[in-house]
Design a protein around this motif. Structure first.
Motif, PDB file in Angstrom:
ATOM      1  N   ASP A 133       1.219  15.660  32.618  1.00  0.00           N
ATOM      2  CA  ASP A 133       2.028  16.493  33.514  1.00  0.00           C
ATOM      3  C   ASP A 133       1.898  16.027  34.954  1.00  0.00           C
ATOM      4  O   ASP A 133       2.898  15.944  35.692  1.00  0.00           O
ATOM      5  N   LEU A 134       0.665  15.746  35.385  1.00  0.00           N
ATOM      6  CA  LEU A 134       0.454  15.264  36.752  1.00  0.00           C
ATOM      7  C   LEU A 134       1.139  13.912  36.985  1.00  0.00           C
ATOM      8  O   LEU A 134       1.727  13.673  38.042  1.00  0.00           O
ATOM      9  N   ALA A 135       1.045  13.060  35.950  1.00  0.00           N
ATOM     10  CA  ALA A 135       1.673  11.736  36.080  1.00  0.00           C
ATOM     11  C   ALA A 135       3.186  11.872  36.196  1.00  0.00           C
ATOM     12  O   ALA A 135       3.841  11.172  36.993  1.00  0.00           O
ATOM     13  N   LEU A 136       3.758  12.764  35.428  1.00  0.00           N
ATOM     14  CA  LEU A 136       5.198  12.952  35.487  1.00  0.00           C
ATOM     15  C   LEU A 136       5.603  13.513  36.852  1.00  0.00           C
ATOM     16  O   LEU A 136       6.602  13.078  37.459  1.00  0.00           O
ATOM     17  N   MET A 147      14.742  10.533  36.058  1.00  0.00           N
ATOM     18  CA  MET A 147      14.644   9.541  34.989  1.00  0.00           C
ATOM     19  C   MET A 147      15.044  10.235  33.704  1.00  0.00           C
ATOM     20  O   MET A 147      14.875  11.439  33.571  1.00  0.00           O
ATOM     21  N   ASN A 148      15.479   9.443  32.802  1.00  0.00           N
ATOM     22  CA  ASN A 148      15.799  10.075  31.528  1.00  0.00           C
ATOM     23  C   ASN A 148      14.508  10.327  30.743  1.00  0.00           C
ATOM     24  O   ASN A 148      13.438   9.808  31.074  1.00  0.00           O
ATOM     25  N   ARG A 154       7.851   6.920  27.964  1.00  0.00           N
ATOM     26  CA  ARG A 154       7.274   5.582  27.898  1.00  0.00           C
ATOM     27  C   ARG A 154       6.245   5.403  28.991  1.00  0.00           C
ATOM     28  O   ARG A 154       5.149   4.873  28.760  1.00  0.00           O
ATOM     29  N   LEU A 155       6.549   5.860  30.206  1.00  0.00           N
ATOM     30  CA  LEU A 155       5.593   5.751  31.305  1.00  0.00           C
ATOM     31  C   LEU A 155       4.311   6.561  31.009  1.00  0.00           C
ATOM     32  O   LEU A 155       3.195   6.096  31.259  1.00  0.00           O
ATOM     33  N   VAL A 156       4.462   7.758  30.445  1.00  0.00           N
ATOM     34  CA  VAL A 156       3.299   8.595  30.111  1.00  0.00           C
ATOM     35  C   VAL A 156       2.466   7.927  29.024  1.00  0.00           C
ATOM     36  O   VAL A 156       1.232   7.875  29.100  1.00  0.00           O
ATOM     37  N   LEU A 160      -1.384   6.843  29.372  1.00  0.00           N
ATOM     38  CA  LEU A 160      -2.425   7.345  28.454  1.00  0.00           C
ATOM     39  C   LEU A 160      -3.135   6.202  27.756  1.00  0.00           C
ATOM     40  O   LEU A 160      -4.335   6.266  27.505  1.00  0.00           O
ATOM     41  N   ALA A 161      -2.386   5.158  27.430  1.00  0.00           N
ATOM     42  CA  ALA A 161      -2.996   4.008  26.788  1.00  0.00           C
ATOM     43  C   ALA A 161      -4.008   3.366  27.721  1.00  0.00           C
ATOM     44  O   ALA A 161      -5.089   2.939  27.302  1.00  0.00           O
TER      45      ALA A 161
END
Length: 173
Positions: A133-136, A147-148, A154-156, A160-161
């Motif tokens: 959530d913070l990253a988004l 962004m769609n 994909r970014l999240v 996380l990876a």
């Protein structure tokens, strides 16, 4: 007789005295010596019997003492055997209690580890969700554009990876 006259011995008186002496000897033997000797023999027999009884009593006492000592030894052996059995039972019980305590402690430790692992995974999942959530939010603010959903996801996932691999740089940025 001249011989007796030379010494002044009256022969009829001498014969009378000899007969009296023999009669007295016979009577003393019959009524005095024999009963006294019989009494002494009886007393000697009683003393002999008393000594034999005393010896028999001494043998019986020694036998009783030996039996008593044997009984005491037997009781001592039984007591030692009982103590040995009691010690063995105590040792077995102690070992059993220790084994049970070890088993219970190992079970508790394993359960605690499982709970810790489950709690850690739950906390990590919760942390991932918060980080996502913070990253988004951060990504949305940086890009300032919409962004769609696929790009966001994909970014999240990439973020996380990087967090899962332990890359400290991604967590600090």
């Amino acid at each position: 007789m001249a011989f007796f006259d030379a010494f002044g011995v009256d022969l009829p008186k001498l014969i009378f005295q000899i007969v009296n002496f023999l009669l007295l000897l016979y009577l003393a033997n019959r009524f005095l010596f024999k009963p006294v000797l019989k009494l002494l023999d009886g007393r000697q027999a009683k003393i002999r019997k008393g000594l034999e009884d005393a010896e028999a009593a001494e043998r019986d006492r020694q036998l009783a003492q030996a039996e008593r000592e044997a009984a005491v030894d037997e009781a001592r052996k039984e007591a030692q055997a009982m103590m040995a059995r009691a010690n063995k039972i105590a040792d077995d019980t102690r070992s059993e209690i220790l084994d049970k305590a070890r088993s219970e402690s190992e079970t508790l430790i394993a359960r605690a580890r499982e709970e810790i692992t489950a709690e850690k995974e739950r906390a990590m999942a919760e942390l991932r969700a918060q980080v996502a959530d913070l990253a988004l939010d951060a990504a949305g603010k940086l890009v300032k554009s919409q962004m769609n959903g696929d790009t966001q996801r994909r970014l999240v996932d990439d973020f996380l990876a990087e967090v899962d691999t332990g890359d400290g740089k991604a967590a600090r940025n």
